[in-house]
Design a protein around this motif. Sequence first.
Motif, PDB file in Angstrom:
ATOM      1  N   MET A 241       0.847  -1.182   0.000  1.00 23.66           N
ATOM      2  CA  MET A 241       0.000   0.000   0.000  1.00 23.66           C
ATOM      3  C   MET A 241       0.886   1.237   0.000  1.00 23.66           C
ATOM      4  O   MET A 241       2.053   1.190   0.378  1.00 23.66           O
ATOM      5  N   THR A 242       0.332   2.349  -0.467  1.00 22.29           N
ATOM      6  CA  THR A 242       0.992   3.630  -0.301  1.00 22.29           C
ATOM      7  C   THR A 242       0.589   4.168   1.071  1.00 22.29           C
ATOM      8  O   THR A 242      -0.017   3.469   1.870  1.00 22.29           O
ATOM      9  N   THR A 243       0.900   5.419   1.366  1.00 20.85           N
ATOM     10  CA  THR A 243       0.599   5.954   2.686  1.00 20.85           C
ATOM     11  C   THR A 243      -0.894   5.887   2.995  1.00 20.85           C
ATOM     12  O   THR A 243      -1.743   6.069   2.121  1.00 20.85           O
ATOM     13  N   ARG A 244      -1.216   5.648   4.249  1.00 17.32           N
ATOM     14  CA  ARG A 244      -2.618   5.500   4.641  1.00 17.32           C
ATOM     15  C   ARG A 244      -3.404   6.798   4.454  1.00 17.32           C
ATOM     16  O   ARG A 244      -4.627   6.776   4.349  1.00 17.32           O
ATOM     17  N   ASP A 245      -2.709   7.940   4.402  1.00 20.28           N
ATOM     18  CA  ASP A 245      -3.402   9.212   4.202  1.00 20.28           C
ATOM     19  C   ASP A 245      -4.102   9.280   2.847  1.00 20.28           C
ATOM     20  O   ASP A 245      -4.959  10.141   2.631  1.00 20.28           O
ATOM     21  N   ASN A 246      -3.738   8.391   1.928  1.00 17.95           N
ATOM     22  CA  ASN A 246      -4.447   8.342   0.655  1.00 17.95           C
ATOM     23  C   ASN A 246      -5.856   7.782   0.802  1.00 17.95           C
ATOM     24  O   ASN A 246      -6.706   8.000  -0.063  1.00 17.95           O
ATOM     25  N   TYR A 247      -6.107   7.035   1.884  1.00 17.53           N
ATOM     26  CA  TYR A 247      -7.336   6.247   1.962  1.00 17.53           C
ATOM     27  C   TYR A 247      -8.189   6.508   3.199  1.00 17.53           C
ATOM     28  O   TYR A 247      -9.338   6.089   3.249  1.00 17.53           O
ATOM     29  N   LEU A 248      -7.639   7.174   4.221  1.00 18.05           N
ATOM     30  CA  LEU A 248      -8.435   7.453   5.412  1.00 18.05           C
ATOM     31  C   LEU A 248      -9.609   8.362   5.073  1.00 18.05           C
ATOM     32  O   LEU A 248      -9.441   9.399   4.421  1.00 18.05           O
ATOM     33  N   ALA A 249     -10.802   8.004   5.549  1.00 18.04           N
ATOM     34  CA  ALA A 249     -11.990   8.822   5.296  1.00 18.04           C
ATOM     35  C   ALA A 249     -11.875  10.142   6.053  1.00 18.04           C
ATOM     36  O   ALA A 249     -11.756  10.149   7.283  1.00 18.04           O
ATOM     37  N   ARG A 250     -11.915  11.259   5.323  1.00 15.60           N
ATOM     38  CA  ARG A 250     -11.748  12.559   5.964  1.00 15.60           C
ATOM     39  C   ARG A 250     -12.226  13.664   5.036  1.00 15.60           C
ATOM     40  O   ARG A 250     -12.450  13.442   3.835  1.00 15.60           O
ATOM     41  N   VAL A 251     -12.384  14.862   5.576  1.00 10.83           N
ATOM     42  CA  VAL A 251     -12.720  16.038   4.787  1.00 10.83           C
ATOM     43  C   VAL A 251     -11.594  17.058   4.965  1.00 10.83           C
ATOM     44  O   VAL A 251     -11.086  17.247   6.065  1.00 10.83           O
ATOM     45  N   GLU A 252     -11.166  17.692   3.865  1.00 16.48           N
ATOM     46  CA  GLU A 252     -10.059  18.634   3.886  1.00 16.48           C
ATOM     47  C   GLU A 252     -10.487  19.951   3.239  1.00 16.48           C
ATOM     48  O   GLU A 252     -11.380  19.981   2.390  1.00 16.48           O
ATOM     49  N   TYR A 253      -9.777  21.027   3.628  1.00 16.11           N
ATOM     50  CA  TYR A 253     -10.108  22.372   3.150  1.00 16.11           C
ATOM     51  C   TYR A 253      -8.859  23.043   2.583  1.00 16.11           C
ATOM     52  O   TYR A 253      -7.784  22.981   3.183  1.00 16.11           O
ATOM     53  N   GLU A 254      -9.033  23.678   1.439  1.00 15.15           N
ATOM     54  CA  GLU A 254      -7.947  24.448   0.817  1.00 15.15           C
ATOM     55  C   GLU A 254      -8.485  25.833   0.498  1.00 15.15           C
ATOM     56  O   GLU A 254      -9.431  25.984  -0.284  1.00 15.15           O
ATOM     57  N   LEU A 255      -7.917  26.872   1.136  1.00 12.55           N
ATOM     58  CA  LEU A 255      -8.407  28.233   0.950  1.00 12.55           C
ATOM     59  C   LEU A 255      -8.166  28.693  -0.489  1.00 12.55           C
ATOM     60  O   LEU A 255      -7.048  28.634  -0.990  1.00 12.55           O
ATOM     61  N   GLN A 256      -9.238  29.162  -1.132  1.00 10.45           N
ATOM     62  CA  GLN A 256      -9.130  29.631  -2.512  1.00 10.45           C
ATOM     63  C   GLN A 256      -9.081  31.157  -2.570  1.00 10.45           C
ATOM     64  O   GLN A 256      -8.173  31.730  -3.169  1.00 10.45           O
ATOM     65  N   THR A 257     -10.070  31.821  -1.958  1.00 10.45           N
ATOM     66  CA  THR A 257     -10.067  33.288  -1.962  1.00 10.45           C
ATOM     67  C   THR A 257     -10.565  33.820  -0.626  1.00 10.45           C
ATOM     68  O   THR A 257     -11.317  33.157   0.088  1.00 10.45           O
ATOM     69  N   PHE A 258     -10.127  35.043  -0.298  1.00  5.66           N
ATOM     70  CA  PHE A 258     -10.638  35.754   0.874  1.00  5.66           C
ATOM     71  C   PHE A 258     -11.015  37.169   0.443  1.00  5.66           C
ATOM     72  O   PHE A 258     -10.240  37.866  -0.206  1.00  5.66           O
ATOM     73  N   LYS A 259     -12.229  37.574   0.832  1.00  7.88           N
ATOM     74  CA  LYS A 259     -12.704  38.918   0.503  1.00  7.88           C
ATOM     75  C   LYS A 259     -12.882  39.691   1.797  1.00  7.88           C
ATOM     76  O   LYS A 259     -13.705  39.350   2.637  1.00  7.88           O
ATOM     77  N   SER A 260     -12.051  40.724   1.982  1.00 13.11           N
ATOM     78  CA  SER A 260     -12.137  41.524   3.198  1.00 13.11           C
ATOM     79  C   SER A 260     -13.374  42.417   3.145  1.00 13.11           C
ATOM     80  O   SER A 260     -13.991  42.603   2.094  1.00 13.11           O
ATOM     81  N   PHE A 261     -13.757  42.981   4.298  1.00 18.03           N
ATOM     82  CA  PHE A 261     -14.973  43.788   4.366  1.00 18.03           C
ATOM     83  C   PHE A 261     -14.872  45.073   3.543  1.00 18.03           C
ATOM     84  O   PHE A 261     -15.884  45.705   3.236  1.00 18.03           O
ATOM     85  N   ASP A 262     -13.648  45.474   3.169  1.00 16.13           N
ATOM     86  CA  ASP A 262     -13.518  46.662   2.318  1.00 16.13           C
ATOM     87  C   ASP A 262     -13.590  46.312   0.831  1.00 16.13           C
ATOM     88  O   ASP A 262     -13.383  47.154  -0.033  1.00 16.13           O
ATOM     89  N   GLY A 263     -13.867  45.023   0.540  1.00 17.42           N
ATOM     90  CA  GLY A 263     -14.088  44.605  -0.837  1.00 17.42           C
ATOM     91  C   GLY A 263     -12.874  44.072  -1.558  1.00 17.42           C
ATOM     92  O   GLY A 263     -12.982  43.587  -2.688  1.00 17.42           O
ATOM     93  N   ILE A 264     -11.705  44.139  -0.946  1.00 17.64           N
ATOM     94  CA  ILE A 264     -10.475  43.648  -1.591  1.00 17.64           C
ATOM     95  C   ILE A 264     -10.465  42.119  -1.566  1.00 17.64           C
ATOM     96  O   ILE A 264     -10.703  41.492  -0.526  1.00 17.64           O
ATOM     97  N   ILE A 265     -10.181  41.520  -2.722  1.00 17.26           N
ATOM     98  CA  ILE A 265     -10.162  40.059  -2.848  1.00 17.26           C
ATOM     99  C   ILE A 265      -8.719  39.567  -2.891  1.00 17.26           C
ATOM    100  O   ILE A 265      -7.899  40.072  -3.667  1.00 17.26           O
ATOM    101  N   HIS A 266      -8.421  38.598  -2.056  1.00 15.21           N
ATOM    102  CA  HIS A 266      -7.094  37.975  -2.011  1.00 15.21           C
ATOM    103  C   HIS A 266      -7.225  36.547  -2.548  1.00 15.21           C
ATOM    104  O   HIS A 266      -7.988  35.744  -2.011  1.00 15.21           O
ATOM    105  N   ASN A 267      -6.480  36.243  -3.598  1.00 15.30           N
ATOM    106  CA  ASN A 267      -6.518  34.904  -4.187  1.00 15.30           C
ATOM    107  C   ASN A 267      -5.405  34.037  -3.604  1.00 15.30           C
ATOM    108  O   ASN A 267      -4.235  34.427  -3.616  1.00 15.30           O
TER     109      ASN A 267
END
Length: 652
Positions: A241-267
């Motif tokens: 097998m390869t590493t178990r992290d390939n198969y463990l049931a889980r949910v992951e998050y990757e930040l795509q964009t952030f929009k500040s309250f002044d309207g500026i978008i950070h990618n």
Amino acid sequence: MKQIIYLYLFLSSLALFSQSNFNSQHYKVTLGDLETNTFEKDSTANALTIYELGNSYVDRYDYDLRTEIKQKIKILNKEGFDKANVSIHLYNKDDRKEKVDNIVATTYNLVNGKVTKTKLLEKDIFREKYDENHTLVKFTLPNIKPGSVITYSYKRISPFMFKYEGWRFQSDIPTLYSEYRTSIPGNWFYNIKLVGGKKLTTNTSKVEKHCLESSRGGYSDCGVSVYAMKDIPAFIEEDFMTTRDNYLARVEYELQTFKSFDGIIHNYAKTWKTVDREFKTDKDIGKQLRKSINLEDFLQPEVINESDMLKKANSIYSYVQENYIWNGDYKIFQDVSIKNLIKSKSGNVSSINILLHNLLKESGINVKPVLLSTRNNGFATKVFPVISDFNYIIVQATINDKIYYLDATDKYLNFGDIPFRCLNGYGRLMDFKKGSEWIDIKPSRPSNVLYKVELNFDENETLSGDVASRRTGYHALNYKKSYYQNKDAHLLKLENEFPYIDISDFKVTDKDITSEEFNESYHIEYNYEDTGDHIYLNPFFVVFFNENPFKLQERTYPIDFGYKDTYFYSLKLNLNDNYSIVEMPKERSIALPNNAGRVLFSTKFAGNSLVMMMKINFNQAIYEPEYYQALKEFMSKIVTIQTNSILLIKKK
């Protein structure tokens, strides 16, 4: 009267439930949790997660990410005591750091029919610096016994919204119920990835209005989600097998964009087009790839002037292999320096393979770098670019319209081979003109093991003969390392594997450590079991599989050999006029479904000689979990065939 009857039936059923079942619906410990000391679905389990809950949200005042954790675990036996040891990992960067608060932990036991509670004391919570960016908070729940139920809860406070808390539904013990609740302000947009292939039993989302406000009157709505799984089996690691992290049931998050309250978008998340541009101009890898090299400083004139481009590439590859040592460092985006590599003769993966890339490029050979994630590092995300997923770099060379993948970190590799650690399915080819793309990474040649044995009885009833073996591909690579690193130890290991034979005249016929094959031969004297008129011989003095590597009742992740391979064993046993064969193994032909593998075993008696042959084919490098039971039976039959004996009888 009806209400009283219904109440009585309800209380009776509740009492019955509490005596025989775990309460997987709540964090509260019930009598059933304590009285139930077996888990029928998995009799091998040492502990059991009855209930777990995670809740992540952004604090409306300081905007920190807060995650509340609750765990309820049943300790089934002494081997499960390690589940009472808890470590909380905290991240810090510069002057910002994660904190943990409100740790509450309790051990519940049933003593003489009464429930006892033992609470964790504050003095028994310890902090330990793990490295410059991580701290561990550790504690062990007290008064643990077989049958104990432990509960613990805490709150993690993090200023790092780019690291939104992921959640693992699966671990190395079974879990009855696992739930994760999230609240994410609309300012933050994440790519959300469910890993492991298991289905959620709960997957709901709704919008909470005005969950977050700014001091200037701005506000944000939140997406509130609930994810849950039930009856999750333990993840048990097994061979292939390869590493178990390939198969463990889980949910992951990757930040795509952030929009500040002044309207500026950070990618934050990027397209591959953006990554390609940044990679090319990167101060480490990009800068090193662009460096020009004076070939005369490295290569002999005959190599520089070689007109055959394949021979030239081979010579350059050998030069880097022989003159630079990999220091074992997998860092590919930092500390990359060809200058330092040349000076110290040692460097990380990037430095060595970029030097190879630049020498080949300067010699007129079409080359491109390839980013990989190794088998122990996990699969690289394909849905969107996550550069941190990659931990390795190799070189693609195209010579005479044929593609070669090269890695100069291992001096035993043949040209066109890459280390086994790189066989993780695919990589990202960084083509700065046409744009990067995903490519499949597969072995360049077959991996085989072949044995040819001929044994003879002489007039003194001594059984001896000659053995010749040949290995190719990764089988050859492993044996080359064993032999050339310590020849005496290699021979000693060979003798210890076969205690009933004596080895002499051992020879290796290959020219050097990078040969495509590894060939060895030797003479043996077989010390057989002689019981008067009978002789028992195990015809397999070479055993490919001593035991069945597959022992699980069920395997939910692929069987990953890394490469296709073949095992072949032939024996010719020449009998003199003093012996005859009474009993010999039966012929067998066994196939995996869809022609995914086969075992052929044949025995023939011709003249006064027994000729035996066994061939094992694994026609796939990776088998999906659906093949597991068939592979398990397949391996079991291979082991059985190799333990069969031949019965000889002396003629009167």
